[in-house]
Design a protein around this motif. Structure first.
Motif, PDB file in Angstrom:
ATOM      1  N   TYR A 182       0.837  -1.205   0.000  1.00  0.00           N
ATOM      2  CA  TYR A 182       0.000   0.000   0.000  1.00  0.00           C
ATOM      3  C   TYR A 182       0.872   1.255   0.000  1.00  0.00           C
ATOM      4  CZ  TYR A 182      -3.167   3.568   1.831  1.00  0.00           C
ATOM      5  OH  TYR A 182      -3.883   4.721   2.040  1.00  0.00           O
ATOM      6  N   ARG A 227       1.004   4.063  -2.898  1.00  0.00           N
ATOM      7  CA  ARG A 227       0.700   5.472  -2.596  1.00  0.00           C
ATOM      8  C   ARG A 227       1.837   6.385  -3.054  1.00  0.00           C
ATOM      9  NH1 ARG A 227      -3.291   7.790   0.696  1.00  0.00           N
ATOM     10  NH2 ARG A 227      -1.793   9.468   0.841  1.00  0.00           N
ATOM     11  N   GLU A 266      -7.332   3.514  -1.575  1.00  0.00           N
ATOM     12  CA  GLU A 266      -7.684   3.480  -0.158  1.00  0.00           C
ATOM     13  C   GLU A 266      -8.799   2.471   0.116  1.00  0.00           C
ATOM     14  OE1 GLU A 266      -7.639   4.154   3.808  1.00  0.00           O
ATOM     15  OE2 GLU A 266      -6.201   4.951   2.368  1.00  0.00           O
ATOM     16  N   HIS A 287      -7.436  -1.028  -0.235  1.00  0.00           N
ATOM     17  CA  HIS A 287      -6.565  -1.326   0.898  1.00  0.00           C
ATOM     18  C   HIS A 287      -7.389  -1.691   2.137  1.00  0.00           C
ATOM     19  CE1 HIS A 287      -3.266  -1.138   3.694  1.00  0.00           C
ATOM     20  NE2 HIS A 287      -3.850  -0.160   4.360  1.00  0.00           N
TER      21      HIS A 287
END
Length: 70
Positions: free
Chosen positions: A11, A15, A36, A39
């Motif tokens: 993640y 990002r 998001e 995730h």
């Protein structure tokens, strides 16, 4: 816990890549929201399992303490 840690690393990498991307801001924001959501969906089962294990550990420790007192 290792699987959850791997998830978190992936993640973070995703990002960082997305933050460095020079595409249109509107698309970047949409991709960020999608990342998001994905995730959170991926990590929820692991977090729930850890919470269950923690709860069971607390019960066992409580039962163990009760046996020591009697």
């Amino acid at each position: 816990m290792a699987a959850l840690a791997d998830l978190e690393v992936r993640y973070q990498v995703d990002r960082e890549r997305l933050e460095a991307w020079t595409g249109p801001e509107a698309i970047k924001m949409r991709f960020t929201a999608q990342l998001e959501e994905h995730h959170q969906r991926e990590r929820e089962p692991y977090v729930q399992r850890l919470a269950d294990l923690h709860h069971r550990t607390m019960i066992i420790m409580g039962l163990h303490d009760t046996r020591l007192i009697t």
